[in-house]
Design a protein around this motif. Structure first.
Motif, short mmCIF file in Angstrom:
data_model
loop_
_atom_site.label_atom_id
_atom_site.label_comp_id
_atom_site.label_asym_id
_atom_site.label_seq_id
_atom_site.Cartn_x
_atom_site.Cartn_y
_atom_site.Cartn_z
N ASN A 13 -5.33 -0.39 1.40
CA ASN A 13 -5.10 0.94 0.83
C ASN A 13 -6.28 1.44 0.02
N ASN A 66 -3.38 -4.53 -2.08
CA ASN A 66 -3.78 -3.15 -1.84
C ASN A 66 -5.20 -3.04 -1.30
N GLY A 96 0.81 -1.20 0.00
CA GLY A 96 0.00 0.00 0.00
C GLY A 96 0.85 1.26 0.00
N ASP A 114 2.16 1.61 -3.44
CA ASP A 114 1.08 2.03 -4.32
C ASP A 114 0.75 3.51 -4.11
#
Length: 75
Positions: free
Chosen positions: A38, A35, A19, A22
């Motif tokens: 996130n 993810n 995350g 990203d």
């Protein structure tokens, strides 16, 4: 039970690191799975808005703490 906690810790650590990556760039590997925190959890918690990187790094730290705690726990 120790292995299950260790696996959960590793997954949390990987999700936190992924995350953070990203958030700073683009994460092309296992984006849907890694993810999840996130992209699904953070937008739904208003207090984390603006602190996405910190939240992801805290998740990674929590995962590492879980792995270490499970390793040191008595059998």
């Amino acid at each position: 039970m120790r292995k299950a906690i260790q696996i959960a810790g590793v997954v949390l650590a990987l999700q936190g690191i992924s995350g953070a990556i990203d958030h700073l760039a683009v994460q092309p590997f296992f984006g849907i799975f890694l993810n999840f925190f996130n992209r699904v959890i953070i937008p739904r918690i208003g207090a984390l808005t603006g602190y996405e990187l910190f939240a992801n790094l805290a998740l990674a730290a929590l995962g590492v703490v879980l792995v270490i705690a499970a390793e040191r726990a008595p059998a």
